[in-house]
Write an enzyme that holds these catalytic residues in place. Structure first.
Site, PDB file in Angstrom:
ATOM      1  N   LYS A  72     -13.484   1.262  15.350  1.00  0.00           N
ATOM      2  CA  LYS A  72     -12.437   1.693  16.279  1.00  0.00           C
ATOM      3  C   LYS A  72     -12.858   1.421  17.724  1.00  0.00           C
ATOM      4  O   LYS A  72     -12.063   0.958  18.544  1.00  0.00           O
ATOM      5  CB  LYS A  72     -12.146   3.179  16.076  1.00  0.00           C
TER       6      LYS A  72
ATOM      7  N   GLY B 238       0.848  -1.197   0.000  1.00  0.00           N
ATOM      8  CA  GLY B 238       0.000   0.000   0.000  1.00  0.00           C
ATOM      9  C   GLY B 238       0.872   1.231   0.000  1.00  0.00           C
ATOM     10  O   GLY B 238       1.627   1.481   0.957  1.00  0.00           O
ATOM     11  N   LEU B 239       0.818   1.972  -1.110  1.00  0.00           N
ATOM     12  CA  LEU B 239       1.636   3.193  -1.225  1.00  0.00           C
ATOM     13  C   LEU B 239       0.724   4.381  -1.501  1.00  0.00           C
ATOM     14  O   LEU B 239       0.997   5.226  -2.346  1.00  0.00           O
ATOM     15  CB  LEU B 239       2.670   3.024  -2.358  1.00  0.00           C
TER      16      LEU B 239
ATOM     17  N   GLY C  17      -5.812   7.512  14.538  1.00  0.00           N
ATOM     18  CA  GLY C  17      -4.616   7.937  13.792  1.00  0.00           C
ATOM     19  C   GLY C  17      -3.354   8.038  14.617  1.00  0.00           C
ATOM     20  O   GLY C  17      -2.817   7.039  15.091  1.00  0.00           O
TER      21      GLY C  17
HETATM   22  N1  LIG Z   1      -5.623   8.014   5.310  1.00  0.00           N
HETATM   23  C1  LIG Z   1      -5.727   8.144   6.608  1.00  0.00           C
HETATM   24  O1  LIG Z   1      -5.750   9.277   7.114  1.00  0.00           O
HETATM   25  C2  LIG Z   1      -5.790   6.954   7.503  1.00  0.00           C
HETATM   26  C3  LIG Z   1      -5.880   7.129   8.898  1.00  0.00           C
HETATM   27  C4  LIG Z   1      -5.887   6.026   9.735  1.00  0.00           C
HETATM   28  C5  LIG Z   1      -5.856   4.768   9.182  1.00  0.00           C
HETATM   29  N2  LIG Z   1      -5.810   4.616   7.818  1.00  0.00           N
HETATM   30  C6  LIG Z   1      -5.782   3.260   7.288  1.00  0.00           C
HETATM   31  O2  LIG Z   1      -4.582   3.080   6.568  1.00  0.00           O
HETATM   32  C7  LIG Z   1      -4.805   2.175   5.494  1.00  0.00           C
HETATM   33  C8  LIG Z   1      -4.363   2.829   4.184  1.00  0.00           C
HETATM   34  O3  LIG Z   1      -5.132   4.018   4.005  1.00  0.00           O
HETATM   35  P1  LIG Z   1      -4.762   5.089   2.881  1.00  0.00           P
HETATM   36  O4  LIG Z   1      -5.570   6.283   3.176  1.00  0.00           O
HETATM   37  O5  LIG Z   1      -3.310   5.220   2.719  1.00  0.00           O
HETATM   38  O6  LIG Z   1      -5.382   4.373   1.597  1.00  0.00           O
HETATM   39  P2  LIG Z   1      -5.160   4.740   0.065  1.00  0.00           P
HETATM   40  O7  LIG Z   1      -4.612   6.106  -0.089  1.00  0.00           O
HETATM   41  O8  LIG Z   1      -6.415   4.378  -0.642  1.00  0.00           O
HETATM   42  O9  LIG Z   1      -4.006   3.720  -0.394  1.00  0.00           O
HETATM   43  C9  LIG Z   1      -4.227   2.339  -0.505  1.00  0.00           C
HETATM   44  C10 LIG Z   1      -3.015   1.705  -1.160  1.00  0.00           C
HETATM   45  O10 LIG Z   1      -3.250   0.315  -1.243  1.00  0.00           O
HETATM   46  C11 LIG Z   1      -3.070  -0.122  -2.578  1.00  0.00           C
HETATM   47  N3  LIG Z   1      -4.052  -1.164  -2.852  1.00  0.00           N
HETATM   48  C12 LIG Z   1      -5.386  -1.104  -2.742  1.00  0.00           C
HETATM   49  N4  LIG Z   1      -5.940  -2.278  -3.089  1.00  0.00           N
HETATM   50  C13 LIG Z   1      -4.914  -3.086  -3.426  1.00  0.00           C
HETATM   51  C14 LIG Z   1      -4.833  -4.420  -3.895  1.00  0.00           C
HETATM   52  N5  LIG Z   1      -5.931  -5.164  -4.076  1.00  0.00           N
HETATM   53  N6  LIG Z   1      -3.621  -4.919  -4.133  1.00  0.00           N
HETATM   54  C15 LIG Z   1      -2.500  -4.176  -3.967  1.00  0.00           C
HETATM   55  N7  LIG Z   1      -2.513  -2.910  -3.524  1.00  0.00           N
HETATM   56  C16 LIG Z   1      -3.701  -2.379  -3.277  1.00  0.00           C
HETATM   57  C17 LIG Z   1      -3.296   1.080  -3.468  1.00  0.00           C
HETATM   58  O11 LIG Z   1      -2.581   0.897  -4.669  1.00  0.00           O
HETATM   59  P3  LIG Z   1      -2.557   2.009  -5.831  1.00  0.00           P
HETATM   60  O12 LIG Z   1      -1.889   3.217  -5.225  1.00  0.00           O
HETATM   61  O13 LIG Z   1      -1.730   1.406  -6.909  1.00  0.00           O
HETATM   62  O14 LIG Z   1      -3.982   2.235  -6.208  1.00  0.00           O
HETATM   63  C18 LIG Z   1      -2.758   2.214  -2.576  1.00  0.00           C
HETATM   64  O15 LIG Z   1      -1.379   2.354  -2.786  1.00  0.00           O
HETATM   65  C19 LIG Z   1      -6.292   1.817   5.560  1.00  0.00           C
HETATM   66  O16 LIG Z   1      -6.473   0.636   6.287  1.00  0.00           O
HETATM   67  C20 LIG Z   1      -6.901   2.977   6.318  1.00  0.00           C
HETATM   68  O17 LIG Z   1      -8.093   2.632   6.994  1.00  0.00           O
HETATM   69  C21 LIG Z   1      -5.769   5.670   6.979  1.00  0.00           C
END
Ligand SMILES: NC(=O)c1ccc[n+]([C@@H]2O[C@H](COP(=O)([O-])OP(=O)(O)OC[C@H]3O[C@@H](n4cnc5c(N)ncnc54)[C@H](OP(=O)(O)O)[C@@H]3O)[C@@H](O)[C@H]2O)c1
EC number: 1.1.1.3
Length: 436
Positions: free
Chosen positions: A207, A11-12, A136
């Protein structure tokens, strides 16, 4: 210096990219702090061709997180993909099956499979760290899992969804409708295109379920949470709350009662002068009440790339600092196999104060009828007033009731009786009041 800690990041996106940047920018400093270098040796995401503005030279790319978990020569698998099942779940299981430590920010995955994954990790001698999954950047998991050991927690509550808190804050400060504030939250990237998961309270419930387990030692039970979102909160509610000395927040609350554990997520009135009422915008807050320590309140950024990556980094650093053979902290605060079955307290038995807003036809006897229905259900009223801010001569009248502590069951019966009287113009609004 010891061998470097080799990590693979799946996940990037928002969090994953921030984490890669921080690890690269602070690599020297981290190596000194942790006593060993932290080296990213593998990554995985969906689209390899996407320019993420990251330097991934020398890092092995895997097309699927599962493949990376199965094949990469890593010490830690960092899951930042998201989702309760699918790619994230398969990869985490594969990593744990190999005895590889896992760090995840994925509350949905933990809310659904957390106990099973914890058992698996403990059997394999692997760590499963998840500080970023709740609130977070706020270190509430570590606080509950480690620092409060030995305390009996009686209640835990908090603002755990930045989107909802942003909307409620904006409604109050700018006098705008829920719909207008939601649109603005979407424009700013705080709310998803489909915001239902946030605004209907499911995200907070995930949560809360994790915190409940850490606080009370019962199995994670995210499906057993009483849930109400914020979509029917109106500007009238917010103004009336303010007139009465309250502010409306979407709270997740869990506490122990005689009949079990009460877990609920709903719009809640908190006293205007309380600390939690001052938590504005996308900020999160979690409060814990326990017998030895007393009250603990943690406030901080609940989301965002850097804040979340900070918590993920802390989890990775803990692993880097740990030494093989040293007793590890159990994933859910106590050995997963010793968690008790979750016993749900019925919402009907919830006891607390209530705010009730009724819009009624302007006719004689309505006031008296409402007071009678309340009395018939043994509900003691703190106040019953006609709300002047929204009063139009001859048109529908707004009546606001505030009750003393009473049972939810009594409130439901009284509201049902009032609804049968036919003088209501629209659905009554009922909002619980929380002592904070
Ligand atoms: N964002 C926040 O503020 C936040 C806060 C607390 C917790 N979280 C948690 O952190 C985690 C990531 O969140 P995020 O906001 O960083 O999500 P995001 O921006 O949507 O990024 C998800 C990443 O996962 C990759 N991905 C998705 N489906 C995939 C698959 N089937 N196979 C391989 N790679 C896949 C995507 O690839 P591509 O880039 O190539 O599409 C992307 O790089 C989640 O569990 C979220 O609940 C996030």
């Amino acid at each position: 210096m010891a061998d470097s800690l080799r990590i693979g990041i799946a996940g990037l996106g928002t969090v994953g990219s921030s984490l890669v940047r921080i690890l690269q920018q602070r690599s020297k400093e981290l190596a000194i702090t942790c006593g060993r270098a932290i080296e990213i040796i593998a990554v995985s995401a969906r689209d390899r061709s996407r320019d993420r503005g990251l330097d991934l030279a020398g890092i092995t790319w895997f097309d699927t997180p599962e493949d990376m978990a199965k094949k990469a020569e890593i010490d830690v698998f960092v899951e930042l993909v998201g989702g309760a099942s699918g790619a994230a779940e398969k990869a985490v299981r594969a990593a744990l099956a190999r005895g590889i430590h896992v760090v995840t920010a994925n509350k949905a995955l933990l809310a659904k499979h957390g106990v099973e994954l914890a058992v698996m990790a403990e059997e394999k001698g692997a760590l499963l760290n998840f500080e970023a999954a709740v609130a977070g950047g706020i270190p509430i998991i570590k606080a509950l899992r480690e620092s409060l050991t030995g305390n009996h927690v009686s209640r835990i509550y908090g603002i755990m969804n930045g989107t909802c808190n942003y909307i409620l804050t904006k409604m109050e400060k700018e006098g705008l409708s829920f719909e207008a504030c939601l649109k603005e939250a979407q424009r700013l990237g705080y709310a998803e295109a489909d915001p239902a998961f946030d605004i209907e309270g499911n995200d907070t419930a995930h949560k809360l379920a994790i915190l409940t387990t850490l606080a009370f030692g019962s199995k994670i039970s995210a499906d057993d949470i009483y849930l109400e979102g914020i979509s029917n909160i109106t500007i009238e509610d917010i103004q009336a709350a303010s007139d009465l000395g309250y502010r409306i927040k979407l709270l997740g609350v869990a506490h122990v009662t005689e009949s079990g554990i009460e877990q609920r997520v709903h719009p809640t009135m908190v006293p205007l002068d309380s600390v939690i009422a001052q938590v504005d915008g996308v900020t999160n807050a979690v409060a814990v009440e326990s017998d030895i320590l007393g009250e603990l309140l943690m406030v901080g950024p609940g989301a965002g790339g850097n804040a979340t990556a900070s918590a993920v980094l802390g989890d990775i650093a803990d692993i880097a600092k740990s030494r093989p053979g040293v007793q590890q902290v159990p994933v859910l605060g106590r050995p997963a196999k010793s968690l008790s079955e979750y016993r749900r307290a019925k919402m009907k038995s919830h006891e607390g104060g209530y705010f009730i807003r009724l819009t009624v036809k302007d006719k004689a006897g309505v006031f008296a009828s409402i007071a009678t229905r309340m009395a018939e259900n043994n509900i003691s009223l703190e106040s019953i007033v006609q709300h002047s801010r929204v009063h139009t001569e001859g048109g529908p009248q707004t009546i606001i009731l505030v009750t003393h502590a009473t049972m939810e069951d009594a409130i439901r019966k009284a509201v049902k009786a009032i609804k049968s009287e036919k003088y209501l113009v629209n659905e009554p609004q009922v909002i619980r009041i929380e002592r904070t």
